[in-house]
Design a protein around this motif. Sequence first.
Motif, PDB file in Angstrom:
ATOM      1  N   GLY A  16      -2.081 -24.541 -48.933  1.00  0.00           N
ATOM      2  CA  GLY A  16      -2.903 -23.934 -47.907  1.00  0.00           C
ATOM      3  C   GLY A  16      -4.345 -23.799 -48.347  1.00  0.00           C
ATOM      4  N   SER A  63      -0.727 -20.108 -52.673  1.00  0.00           N
ATOM      5  CA  SER A  63      -1.406 -20.894 -51.647  1.00  0.00           C
ATOM      6  C   SER A  63      -0.929 -20.430 -50.278  1.00  0.00           C
ATOM      7  CB  SER A  63      -1.088 -22.385 -51.837  1.00  0.00           C
ATOM      8  OG  SER A  63      -1.672 -23.147 -50.819  1.00  0.00           O
ATOM      9  N   THR A  64      -1.912 -20.204 -49.343  1.00  0.00           N
ATOM     10  CA  THR A  64      -1.563 -19.562 -48.075  1.00  0.00           C
ATOM     11  C   THR A  64      -2.217 -20.270 -46.896  1.00  0.00           C
ATOM     12  OG1 THR A  64      -1.591 -17.473 -49.288  1.00  0.00           O
ATOM     13  CG2 THR A  64      -1.439 -17.347 -46.887  1.00  0.00           C
ATOM     14  N   HIS A  65      -1.466 -20.294 -45.738  1.00  0.00           N
ATOM     15  CA  HIS A  65      -1.993 -20.752 -44.450  1.00  0.00           C
ATOM     16  C   HIS A  65      -2.149 -19.550 -43.526  1.00  0.00           C
ATOM     17  CE1 HIS A  65      -1.818 -25.144 -44.842  1.00  0.00           C
ATOM     18  NE2 HIS A  65      -0.664 -24.991 -45.493  1.00  0.00           N
ATOM     19  N   SER A 110     -12.136 -28.879 -47.543  1.00  0.00           N
ATOM     20  CA  SER A 110     -10.716 -28.543 -47.610  1.00  0.00           C
ATOM     21  C   SER A 110     -10.197 -28.710 -49.026  1.00  0.00           C
ATOM     22  CB  SER A 110      -9.921 -29.456 -46.665  1.00  0.00           C
ATOM     23  OG  SER A 110      -9.976 -30.804 -47.123  1.00  0.00           O
ATOM     24  N   ASP A 138      -9.308 -25.670 -43.424  1.00  0.00           N
ATOM     25  CA  ASP A 138      -8.242 -26.598 -43.090  1.00  0.00           C
ATOM     26  C   ASP A 138      -8.826 -27.971 -42.820  1.00  0.00           C
ATOM     27  OD1 ASP A 138      -5.484 -25.361 -42.886  1.00  0.00           O
ATOM     28  OD2 ASP A 138      -6.727 -23.854 -41.872  1.00  0.00           O
ATOM     29  N   ARG A 151      -5.992 -30.781 -38.656  1.00  0.00           N
ATOM     30  CA  ARG A 151      -5.004 -29.725 -38.447  1.00  0.00           C
ATOM     31  C   ARG A 151      -5.229 -29.072 -37.088  1.00  0.00           C
ATOM     32  NH1 ARG A 151      -1.481 -26.333 -41.157  1.00  0.00           N
ATOM     33  NH2 ARG A 151      -1.429 -24.187 -40.391  1.00  0.00           N
ATOM     34  N   ARG A 179      -1.670 -24.416 -34.670  1.00  0.00           N
ATOM     35  CA  ARG A 179      -0.878 -24.057 -35.846  1.00  0.00           C
ATOM     36  C   ARG A 179      -1.589 -22.990 -36.690  1.00  0.00           C
ATOM     37  NH1 ARG A 179      -0.532 -29.843 -38.328  1.00  0.00           N
ATOM     38  NH2 ARG A 179       0.282 -28.674 -40.119  1.00  0.00           N
ATOM     39  N   ALA A 214      -5.711 -22.046 -38.181  1.00  0.00           N
ATOM     40  CA  ALA A 214      -6.626 -22.829 -39.012  1.00  0.00           C
ATOM     41  C   ALA A 214      -7.837 -21.990 -39.405  1.00  0.00           C
ATOM     42  CB  ALA A 214      -7.082 -24.079 -38.261  1.00  0.00           C
TER      43      ALA A 214
END
Length: 677
Positions: A46, A58-60, A166, A192, A196, A200, A202
């Motif tokens: 992420g 790691s994160t989204h 990114s 992102d 992407r 979802r 971003a």
Amino acid sequence: MLLGLTLAVAATALVFAGYGRHEIAPRTAAPARDCAPAPAAVRGGGPVLSAAGGRLRSTHLPARTVALTYDGGPDPAWTPRLLDVLAAHHARATFFLTGADAAAHPDLVRRIRDEGHQIGSHTYTDADLAQAGPARARLELALTQNALAGTAGLGTRLLRLPHTASVGTLCAAEWDAGRRAVDAGYVLVAADAPERALARGAIRQYTGSPAAVDATERLLAHPPAGKLTFTTVGAGLGLTDAAYPVGGANRAKGTAVVGAQAVSRFFADAMTWLMVAAGVVTLARLVLLFTVARVHVRRVRGGRRRGAHRPPPLTDPVTVIVPAYNEEAGIEATLRSLLASTHPYVQIVVVDDGSTDRTFELAEAVRAEDPRVMVVRQPNAGKAAALNTGLSWAEFDIVVMIDGDTVFEPDAIRRLIQPLADPRVGAVSGNTKVGNRQGVLGRWQHLEYVIGFNLDRRMFDVLQCMPTVPGAIGAFRRQALAEAGGVSEDTLAEDTDLTMALCRAGWRVVYEESAIAWTEAPATVRQLWKQRYRWCYGTLQAMWKHRRALVERGAGGRFGRRGLTYLAVFQTLLPLLAPLVDVFAVYGLLFQGAGQALGVWLGFTAVQVAGAVYALRLDREKFEPLWTLPLQIVVYRQLMYLVVVQSVVTALLGSRLRWHRMQRTGSATDALRRQPA
């Protein structure tokens, strides 16, 4: 010591201002990366990287959640517009600010905070941490934290590496810099990838600019994925301590950093304008000097034209007063040059002011050969007292005062006194030339006498505000001396003090360039410093003593507003500022473009050379010493500036400067003897 401290503070301020403005370690576009890619776990994860329990996390962002992020600034042009757009759509964003810009625009930082937006770090100068070493990286991050603490009372854990997008495009060097920041407790926020989908969730990255304002307006007004939640990075990820308030020592330190940057920027801006102003004033002075010198030449030549009306030559007898203290090296040559005068009759009064060498014996030997010479001996009391003693023995109404080492041309006295045929003239300055001009120091002083002193005297003559008749060669009307109360002992520059008193009393003081006398200039830097220190300090004393001339009417007011103002600006104020200007010039040469700084210097030197050629031509001097002029500008002039600085500091501290007498060697007389006839 005081000057050194001032220059050190000035240099520090310039360095800090230059660092914040990217003049030192300048901001450059990120180079194409040819290093190895970052680890796959980083590139495939992420956009938000942090450390948890010693392990990389790691994160989204959650689905349908968009974090709008802006890099750089705050900027007074685009930041307010962007904030207005966000407010209109009730959206929150994350601003990754550069510390230097934050310190420069604290009101915008506080507005970002007050309107509910989040603040992150973009380093202090938008530095590429992949190219910077660990020490530079720590400095960039620490200064940014200080700037945020001083402007908004905040600290931040959020960091965006400048010149990155990114995580998928990170190379190893960039990740190394990011990993060090993560290990230090920062949350690394990338963006992102463009492909992407917003649905979802971003992180959108914009570089602060007017284009970013338009792009934000379009996105908020017409989101491509329907209803979205626009939030900050911290709120989207549940980071409650992404930005946190600070107080106490941290806020005080931040306030100090912000204040230091403000002062440094003001100082740098002030120095820029000061250099421009100094350049304009200096150029205007040169134009004035050369223009007025041309007027003076026309007057002199006009008075000498065939057929022009001229009064009959003045042939009145003259008394020459020679104050002498330990002048054995040159007193005999001085007296014999006076006795060789073409003027009909000259009385010579030598006042031996308590000499401890053979001055008295040598003067007595000349007196024994010619009855026109009188030698008076007194205990040492100073030059002013010696001149007053000589006045008491003077038999005639025209008095010439000279130094004990001065050698006169045969026709110097005759030419010197001719302006006294005008009853309005009370004193006449002659043309002093350097006799010992063989070495570089002698050539520098020779150029100074011709370019500086003599051009100035031509201007003072035309403008009727002559401040100094030099002690080496000057003629006076005895009546004028009596009205001035004789030679005052109040200052160390008795010649300047006396001349100013004559001007204030309404007497005209003129310059006679054809009356030439040769003097011995200091042969060492130490002797030069002592001589000029005394001259400068004595001139300051005389200016202060006659300061009321600035508000007087008539001749006194004309002298004050012209002569004193000129001395205050060009012989006091500009030299005081010159060391700071020099520091700024060196700074500009090193960090602001050597080509531009060198071009300005060459242009200034060319103007000086052109002026020197003109001045040497007016004085009928050879051009050979011109090769030393560029070096004189770099070295000699700085020495003279420092003399002024020390003199002013001495005066402000109320110290009493003692008489500094130069050690004579007779080198001027020897040099004149070696010159071809």
